[in-house]
Write a protein that holds these residues in place. Structure first.
Motif, PDB file in Angstrom:
ATOM      1  N   ARG A   7       0.919  -1.191   0.164  1.00 29.21           N
ATOM      2  CA  ARG A   7       0.033  -0.131   0.090  1.00 29.21           C
ATOM      3  C   ARG A   7       0.836   1.353   0.044  1.00 29.21           C
ATOM      4  N   MET A   9       1.165   5.107   0.464  1.00 26.61           N
ATOM      5  CA  MET A   9       0.520   6.242   1.346  1.00 26.61           C
ATOM      6  C   MET A   9       0.999   7.684   0.990  1.00 26.61           C
ATOM      7  N   LYS A  16      -8.148   9.372   5.981  1.00 26.63           N
ATOM      8  CA  LYS A  16      -8.386   7.940   5.471  1.00 26.63           C
ATOM      9  C   LYS A  16      -7.391   7.062   5.631  1.00 26.63           C
ATOM     10  N   LEU A  17      -6.182   7.323   5.227  1.00 22.35           N
ATOM     11  CA  LEU A  17      -5.051   6.359   4.926  1.00 22.35           C
ATOM     12  C   LEU A  17      -4.824   6.178   6.598  1.00 22.35           C
ATOM     13  N   LEU A  19      -6.200   6.286   9.220  1.00 22.71           N
ATOM     14  CA  LEU A  19      -7.342   5.518   9.915  1.00 22.71           C
ATOM     15  C   LEU A  19      -7.117   3.813   9.369  1.00 22.71           C
ATOM     16  N   GLY A  20      -7.116   3.982   7.967  1.00 25.10           N
ATOM     17  CA  GLY A  20      -7.192   2.549   7.490  1.00 25.10           C
ATOM     18  C   GLY A  20      -5.682   1.640   7.820  1.00 25.10           C
ATOM     19  N   PHE A  21      -4.727   2.448   8.089  1.00 32.48           N
ATOM     20  CA  PHE A  21      -3.409   1.740   8.269  1.00 32.48           C
ATOM     21  C   PHE A  21      -3.431   1.453   9.741  1.00 32.48           C
ATOM     22  N   ALA A  23      -5.986   0.999  12.039  1.00 30.97           N
ATOM     23  CA  ALA A  23      -6.891   0.104  12.374  1.00 30.97           C
ATOM     24  C   ALA A  23      -6.486  -1.369  12.590  1.00 30.97           C
ATOM     25  N   ASP A 164       1.680  -2.975   4.377  1.00 30.52           N
ATOM     26  CA  ASP A 164       0.776  -3.911   4.855  1.00 30.52           C
ATOM     27  C   ASP A 164       0.876  -4.046   6.296  1.00 30.52           C
ATOM     28  N   SER A 165      -0.262  -3.653   6.905  1.00 27.40           N
ATOM     29  CA  SER A 165      -0.411  -3.495   8.412  1.00 27.40           C
ATOM     30  C   SER A 165      -1.203  -4.758   9.071  1.00 27.40           C
ATOM     31  N   LYS A 166      -1.814  -5.459   7.881  1.00 27.84           N
ATOM     32  CA  LYS A 166      -2.745  -6.793   8.366  1.00 27.84           C
ATOM     33  C   LYS A 166      -2.057  -7.917   8.637  1.00 27.84           C
ATOM     34  N   THR A 296       1.909   4.038  12.439  1.00 23.49           N
ATOM     35  CA  THR A 296       1.304   4.466  11.044  1.00 23.49           C
ATOM     36  C   THR A 296       2.024   5.599  10.818  1.00 23.49           C
TER      37      THR A 296
END
Length: 453
Positions: A7, A9, A16-17, A19-21, A23, A164-166, A296
């Motif tokens: 991803r 950034m 949005k970025l 928050l998305g990263f 979360a 990739d934080s997931k 983040t």
């Protein structure tokens, strides 16, 4: 077929970025702290307050040693994020390869030396005699497992650098669940005491690290290396150390102050040690949001500096600040109204009323200053992400001297009341340095960029 699961950034809404990263990172940090809380709760509930104190009394020295290794891994990830943001994938892969070699050397050296010296270190910290043996039994195993700790932190740092934080979170959750099961098995069934808790922690970290490495090999085509990429290169190793070592030292310098406070608390007695252990675990749990936002910002700042989009760094920091301040207010309310209930997870309130009272006092002081801690995290990691790790390290020096001052001046006079003020003093001192530092380094980068055009 391998997928490119990365991803960038460098474009899109910073809010949005962020928050998305953050979360999935938050979810992972919460799980990590959840199993740390369960680990501590099992020790406190099944082995008693003294064993809780024995494990909790090692927290600051654990942070001193493991903090250095984790800080190094965070620093090693910065050149990876910057070269990825610049789309220099060849250099990025070579940084990854050389980071592996440097991490291996550090982890073996640190693991062996600290495991051998742990009892002497605990004695120097004024650890109460009645918990010294069990404290040493616990922390010796934790130190011997440093290679497993570095494996996860380095692999997770590489993945987060690529946006990739997931994936790190997925394996962290799996490891957390395994850790809880092993805690119950080793402590309750096999009756291995505090050593069982330490072994469970190391096994779970090894599993999470191995999972991240497997994901990197199988799912990230961008990391596929040829023979040239895998060669050790002195210039890359030097750059990694120049960035990583100051971050590791920053953690250790900060931890020196924590060791001083632990030394002072140890002198108050086992009840105070147990109270700080319980309150510290809850503080770490609440701080997961700050950790997620800070991690983040390190990736966000690193990628945007690499892409030469410096204006976005400040916008990202503002977004993280808004999210964090709202959370701080909610966290304080939870502590004020439900703190004693949460502390009761670790000790029986009816049998340890004084432990609960002191832990709530310590936790309330911390929660009242959570906004200060928020900025320590997100501003410092932004500075580090921009590549100024040595400047960010100085904030750790400010924290260290603040805690040393409290340990030497306030605790001898005020006792436990003085110890409660330690974190607040440290966070204020760090923020006083970090805010002007952030604007200074951002201006410096802009001037360098303008001169290069």
């Amino acid at each position: 077929m391998a997928r490119t699961n990365v991803r960038e950034m460098t474009d899109g809404s910073p809010m949005k970025l962020v928050l998305g990263f953050a979360a999935p990172l938050l979810f992972g940090f919460l799980f990590q702290q959840l199993y740390a809380i369960v680990d501590t709760a099992i020790v406190g509930r099944y082995l008693g307050a003294d064993m809780l104190a024995a494990v909790g009394g090692t927290g600051s020295v654990n942070f001193l040693i493991n903090g250095f290794t984790m800080g190094c891994c965070s620093g090693f990830a910065i050149p990876i994020a910057q070269t990825f943001g610049a789309r220099d994938h060849t250099s990025m892969r070579r940084y990854v390869a050389n980071a592996v070699y440097v991490c291996a050397a550090i982890s073996i050296l640190m693991g062996v030396s600290t495991a051998l010296l742990c009892t002497d270190i605990l004695k120097m910290m004024n650890t109460p005699e009645e918990i010294l043996y069990n404290s040493a039994a616990y922390i010796r195993i934790i130190f011997a497992g440093i290679p497993a700790t570095m494996l996860y932190n380095m692999a997770a740092g590489v993945l987060r650098s690529l946006g990739d934080s997931k994936t790190p979170v997925a394996f962290l959750i799996l490891a957390s669940l395994i850790n809880i099961v092993l805690d119950l098995l080793f402590i309750i069934v096999f009756q291995m005491g505090v050593a069982g808790a330490a072994i469970a922690t190391i096994i779970s970290q090894l599993i999470s690290g191995a999972g991240c490495v497997l994901a990197m090999v199988r799912s990230f085509a961008i990391l596929r290396m040829n023979t040239e990429d895998r060669q050790f290169r002195a210039e890359y190793g030097k750059k990694l150390l120049l960035v990583g070592a100051p971050m590791g030292l920053q953690y250790s310098i900060t931890a020196i102050g924590s060791v001083a406070i632990q030394w002072a608390v140890n002198g108050i007695g086992v009840t105070a040690v147990a109270a700080v252990a319980a309150a510290g675990k809850l503080t770490n749990f609440f701080a997961c949001v700050f950790d997620a936002l800070a991690t983040t910002m390190a990736t966000f700042a690193g990628q945007n500096v690499g892409a030469k989009k410096l204006d976005r760094v400040g916008k990202g920091l503002w977004a993280a600040s808004v999210i964090g301040v709202v959370y701080c207010l909610l966290a304080l309310l939870v502590v004020l109204f439900f703190g004693p209930v949460l502390i009761g997870l670790f000790v029986d309130g009816a049998e340890n009323a004084e432990v609960v009272r002191m832990a709530q006092q310590f936790l309330t002081w911390n929660a009242s200053a959570f906004t200060l801690l928020l900025f320590v995290n997100i501003v410092r990691l932004s500075i580090q992400g921009m590549g100024f790790t040595q400047a960010a390290m100085i904030a750790g020096v400010f924290e260290m001297f603040a805690r040393l001052g409290v340990a030497m001046l306030l605790v001898p006079v005020l006792g436990f009341d003085g110890a409660c003020m330690a974190n607040v003093a440290a966070w204020i001192a760090a923020d006083v340095f970090l805010f002007p530092c952030f604007f200074h380094v951002l201006k410096k980068l802009k001037l360098q960029q303008a001169a290069a055009m």
